[in-house]
Every structure is written in C-alpha cells, then in structure tokens.
Design a protein around this motif. Structure first.
Motif, PDB file in Angstrom:
ATOM      1  N   THR A 142       0.814  -1.249  -0.014  1.00 14.72           N
ATOM      2  CA  THR A 142       0.050  -0.097   0.000  1.00 14.72           C
ATOM      3  C   THR A 142       0.826   1.150  -0.025  1.00 14.72           C
ATOM      4  OG1 THR A 142      -0.209  -0.061   2.466  1.00 14.72           O
ATOM      5  CG2 THR A 142      -1.790  -0.964   1.219  1.00 14.72           C
ATOM      6  N   LYS A 145       0.490   4.072   2.889  1.00 16.61           N
ATOM      7  CA  LYS A 145      -0.366   4.979   3.282  1.00 16.61           C
ATOM      8  C   LYS A 145      -0.945   5.173   4.577  1.00 16.61           C
ATOM      9  CE  LYS A 145      -2.866   4.974  -1.175  1.00 16.61           C
ATOM     10  NZ  LYS A 145      -3.163   6.268  -1.522  1.00 16.61           N
ATOM     11  N   THR A 149      -1.336   8.871   6.001  1.00 15.21           N
ATOM     12  CA  THR A 149      -2.600   9.507   6.317  1.00 15.21           C
ATOM     13  C   THR A 149      -2.441   9.647   7.774  1.00 15.21           C
ATOM     14  OG1 THR A 149      -3.700   7.924   4.882  1.00 15.21           O
ATOM     15  CG2 THR A 149      -5.040   8.825   6.575  1.00 15.21           C
ATOM     16  N   ARG A 176      -5.461  -0.929   5.465  1.00 18.67           N
ATOM     17  CA  ARG A 176      -4.386  -1.401   5.019  1.00 18.67           C
ATOM     18  C   ARG A 176      -4.488  -3.069   4.611  1.00 18.67           C
ATOM     19  NH1 ARG A 176       0.851  -0.806   8.473  1.00 18.67           N
ATOM     20  NH2 ARG A 176      -0.334  -1.942   9.842  1.00 18.67           N
ATOM     21  N   SER A 189      -6.573   2.926  -2.826  1.00 18.69           N
ATOM     22  CA  SER A 189      -6.900   4.358  -2.409  1.00 18.69           C
ATOM     23  C   SER A 189      -8.424   4.401  -1.914  1.00 18.69           C
ATOM     24  CB  SER A 189      -6.716   5.411  -3.385  1.00 18.69           C
ATOM     25  OG  SER A 189      -5.316   5.729  -3.506  1.00 18.69           O
ATOM     26  N   PHE A 192      -8.767   2.790   1.352  1.00 17.06           N
ATOM     27  CA  PHE A 192      -8.701   3.762   2.515  1.00 17.06           C
ATOM     28  C   PHE A 192      -9.615   4.632   2.480  1.00 17.06           C
ATOM     29  CE2 PHE A 192      -4.405   1.626   2.579  1.00 17.06           C
ATOM     30  CZ  PHE A 192      -4.008   1.784   3.834  1.00 17.06           C
TER      31      PHE A 192
END
Length: 234
Positions: A142, A145, A149, A176, A189, A192
């Motif tokens: 991932t 991320k 974030t 994730r 994305s 997420f």
C-alpha cells in the motif's frame, strides 16, 4: 515465342520476390505461456525484494515468506484480470443512489475473491514474523499509506489525544490489511477512503468538527505558501 518469354519473365520475377515476402512476415507473438511466465517472474522479484528489506538473516524464513507473498500477488493479479468490471452488472450505489462507477464495479468484482487467499497471506506472514514486520510488508503493498494518512491527521487535528490517535490508527491498519487484496492503486486508495470516512465520523461523534478542522488546516497552508511566495519575490 512471346508467350514463352513472358512466362519466363514472370517465373524469374516470382523467384526473386519470394524471399523478400518471406522475410517480411511478422514475427510470431509471444505465447500466453511465455507472457504468464514473465508476469510471474515480476511478482516473484517484487516479493523477493520486499522480504529482503526485512534483513531477516534466515534463508529458510526468507524462502517461505517470499513464496507466501509471491503466491498472494499472483492470485490477486489473476483474479483481477479474470474478473473485469464488466462482469458486474450496472446498477446504483445503495448508499448514495448514484450509478455505480467503473471503479465501484471493479471493487465489487475483486472483493469476491475467495477469503482463503487473504488468510493464506496473513497466516504465512504471521508464522515467521512479528507484528511490526508484518506491518512493514503490508506497507509495501500500500506504499506506506498508513503513515502518510496518520501524519495528515496529526497535522489537521489540534492537540490530538492518545485515544483519538490509537482509534484512527486502528482504522488505517484495517484499511491496509483489506487493501492488499486489490490490484490497482485506485482500488487501494478507494479502500482507504472507506476508513477515512469512518475516522471522520468518529471524530465528529466525539466532540470534533472535521470540516472545520480541515478548513483551518488548508487556510494555514495557503497562508504559508503565500508568505513563502512573497518572500521569494522580494
């Protein structure tokens, strides 16, 4: 006599041009087997690099883990390729009422992959790795991320508490782990985004105002950029 000369000329011409035609024939395309083998090699190389980044110093573990990750990468790729968005009928999103997008339909198709594929990855990783190491491999899928974030939340939420941070982190870790079963970054994305929405709802339900915090954060960024631009022109 003329006919004999004409036929002779045609015979010579054809004999001369035949090798030229044969040389211009297109080369045969790589077979499906060769293409699949090349794609598999790429996934195995990726898995090898990811496991090597852990610096385990144990050849047996590295071999097992590389096989676990490579097998999962291939399974995700194959399922995705064999179940395009077109396999999901057009319809509406039951939450928004809007027509399903191409991405919505691909997510639905890929989410139908057997759960055993995910279970095999997680159990295989957890067999030889501690949580921190498992997280590091999932981060490879991932592209980091979770950390990206969380840094955003720390910047946006004033005086973020330990409880808030722990709750938001748990949402991002769930995102994730779920996202590793999707092939494209657009899909990852999108997964997420589901958990970002949950995070914002959590903050709103616990005394925060996400829209207001985000507006203040962007205003500060704009002011900072404007000041830097002004200083650069002076």
């Amino acid at each position: 006599m003329k006919k004999t000369l004409t036929y002779g000329f045609l015979a010579v011409t054809l004999a001369m041009t035949k090798p030229v035609f044969s040389q211009e024939q297109p080369k045969p395309l790589a077979s499906a087997v060769e293409t699949k083998a090349k794609a598999d090699d790429e996934q195995e190389k990726k898995a090898t690099e990811w496991i090597a980044s852990l610096n385990l110093g144990d050849a047996g573990k590295e071999k097992r883990l590389t096989e676990v990750v490579a097998t999962h990468l291939k399974a995700v790729r194959d399922w995705h390729n064999e179940h395009p968005a077109s396999t999901v009928p057009a319809g509406i999103n039951p939450v928004t009422g809007k027509p399903l997008t191409e991405l919505d339909r691909q997510l639905i198709a890929d989410s139908a992959m057997p759960e055993t594929v995910h279970q095999a990855l997680m159990s295989g990783l957890q067999r030889d790795l501690v949580k921190k190491q498992v997280d590091a491999i999932l981060d490879k899928y991932t592209i980091g991320k979770v950390a990206f974030t969380m840094n955003g939340y720390r910047a946006i939420v004033p005086n973020i508490t330990e409880k808030e941070e722990a709750t938001l982190l748990s949402f991002m870790e769930q995102a994730r782990e779920q996202a590793v079963d999707y092939k494209s970054m657009k899909e990852i994305s999108a997964i997420f985004e589901i958990y970002k929405t949950k995070s914002e709802q959590y903050l709103n339900a616990n005394g925060r105002n996400w829209r207001e915090m985000y507006a203040n954060y962007t205003a500060v960024l704009k002011a900072k950029k404007a000041a830097e631009k002004k200083e650069a022109t002076n």
